[in-house]
Design a protein around this motif. Sequence first.
Motif, mmCIF file in Angstrom:
data_model
loop_
_atom_site.group_PDB
_atom_site.id
_atom_site.type_symbol
_atom_site.label_atom_id
_atom_site.label_comp_id
_atom_site.label_asym_id
_atom_site.label_seq_id
_atom_site.Cartn_x
_atom_site.Cartn_y
_atom_site.Cartn_z
ATOM 1 N N ASP A 88 0.839 -1.197 0.000
ATOM 2 C CA ASP A 88 0.000 0.000 0.000
ATOM 3 C C ASP A 88 0.877 1.251 0.000
ATOM 4 O O ASP A 88 2.111 1.177 -0.073
ATOM 5 C CB ASP A 88 -0.946 -0.012 1.198
ATOM 6 C CG ASP A 88 -0.203 -0.177 2.524
ATOM 7 O OD1 ASP A 88 1.038 -0.008 2.560
ATOM 8 O OD2 ASP A 88 -0.862 -0.498 3.532
ATOM 9 N N GLU A 89 0.243 2.417 0.101
ATOM 10 C CA GLU A 89 0.992 3.673 0.016
ATOM 11 C C GLU A 89 2.004 3.815 1.149
ATOM 12 O O GLU A 89 3.153 4.234 0.920
ATOM 13 C CB GLU A 89 0.041 4.863 0.028
ATOM 14 C CG GLU A 89 0.773 6.194 -0.104
ATOM 15 C CD GLU A 89 -0.167 7.384 -0.194
ATOM 16 O OE1 GLU A 89 0.324 8.537 -0.149
ATOM 17 O OE2 GLU A 89 -1.396 7.168 -0.311
ATOM 18 N N ARG A 125 5.993 4.125 0.426
ATOM 19 C CA ARG A 125 6.775 5.308 0.802
ATOM 20 C C ARG A 125 7.941 4.931 1.714
ATOM 21 O O ARG A 125 9.024 5.513 1.630
ATOM 22 C CB ARG A 125 5.872 6.338 1.477
ATOM 23 C CG ARG A 125 4.933 7.049 0.510
ATOM 24 C CD ARG A 125 4.138 8.145 1.197
ATOM 25 N NE ARG A 125 3.257 8.827 0.274
ATOM 26 C CZ ARG A 125 3.613 9.856 -0.500
ATOM 27 N NH1 ARG A 125 4.865 10.317 -0.451
ATOM 28 N NH2 ARG A 125 2.737 10.422 -1.303
ATOM 29 N N LEU A 168 -1.045 3.829 -8.070
ATOM 30 C CA LEU A 168 -0.480 4.211 -6.776
ATOM 31 C C LEU A 168 1.001 4.543 -6.913
ATOM 32 O O LEU A 168 1.469 5.577 -6.411
ATOM 33 C CB LEU A 168 -0.677 3.079 -5.763
ATOM 34 C CG LEU A 168 0.063 3.242 -4.427
ATOM 35 C CD1 LEU A 168 -0.458 4.455 -3.668
ATOM 36 C CD2 LEU A 168 -0.074 1.969 -3.588
ATOM 37 N N VAL A 184 2.729 8.229 -6.181
ATOM 38 C CA VAL A 184 3.733 8.381 -5.125
ATOM 39 C C VAL A 184 5.044 8.892 -5.723
ATOM 40 O O VAL A 184 5.689 9.786 -5.168
ATOM 41 C CB VAL A 184 3.954 7.055 -4.372
ATOM 42 C CG1 VAL A 184 5.161 7.150 -3.433
ATOM 43 C CG2 VAL A 184 2.703 6.684 -3.577
#
Length: 386
Positions: free
Chosen positions: A221-222, A226, A252, A256
């Motif tokens: 996921d984000e 990150r 995504l 990002v």
Amino acid sequence: MALFRVPTAQAPVTVASGDGGRHRARFHALTVSQVRPLTKDAVEVSFAVPLELVDDYAYLPGQYVALRVHLEGAEVRRSYSLCRPPIPADEGGTTLSVAVKRDEGGLFSTWAQTELTPGFEIDVMSPQGTFTSGLAELAGAHVVGIAAGSGITPMMALARSLLTASDSTRFTLLYTNKATSDVMFLEDLADLKDRYPTRLVLHHVLSREQRTAPLMSGRLDEERLRTIFGALILPDTVDEWFLCGPFALVDLCREVLADLGVPREHVRFELFTTGDAPAERGSRKVEVRQGEKAVRIEINLDGVSSTVESPVDAHESVLNAALRVRPDAPFACSGGVCGTCRARVVDGSVTMTENYALEPDEIERGYVLTCQSHPTSDRLVVDYDV
């Protein structure tokens, strides 16, 4: 990797006539030379390319081919990325390989897993696609690939080619799957790592299997992405990015990376879904009734001009109309992803409802995806040959 419809709409794109071009791909019957199991649900299928067709099947790492067969009384087309770098031809020809992962209920992928054997002939379209490296200088370059599931397929060809091309090129692969048993090309990746221990970095993320490193366990996921970009893969050190997987993951990653300041032109992406392809095109019967307003569509294909009328109220795609008079019109995914149905608008105009295959400069020159294009003029002329 199979390229199929992405069930996400985007704003319509209006395209008028333009110029520029490249020659379209064509099908040839090729013989299956090998079917190699990759996982319990995936196989690598290799085709023998005879010497006389070697030039037709020259390709760049990252490109794909469309396959065409008849199953259950109907024509079925599917597109798959080439999973091996180009092999030099010898006196007998060469080979090309794709990986096919079984989708639940998928007609072609199930057949390939259970019925396909060496010696079978399949119509294979000559290679297409722009999911290729644009780096002018590979010496010292750092390339990163992010893949999910069968999105690894083009990465295999890209990684092998880039690492071989220069002894200072680095390739980092972030590869996400549900579990170890789902990892395609697991042994091939291990062999590649043994061959290039300092220049190839592998990060396996497993969503349903616990790994030693917590960062590599769970959905990509984000937050996790990150963290990876802050600790393991530093965007400032990367010259080119390749993203391949379902729309949600690719989107995504793009967002990002953009937020981290990575220029869009440094990020290349390819999409797929886990479902089977949509219903084959051209099956719907369309007729122009007397007095009904219709669009006149002229198709140039293989040097031959054909004309068909399409009722305005039918909202028919250019591809569907073309297939009624030219069953040989090229297409594969029918979802605006693969680009096989690309043609140039010579006269008239259309709107495209989806486009994940054409670059902005191609659209400026008048190119469209006919599977996603709908006429907005009384007369339309499209050319597949340029």
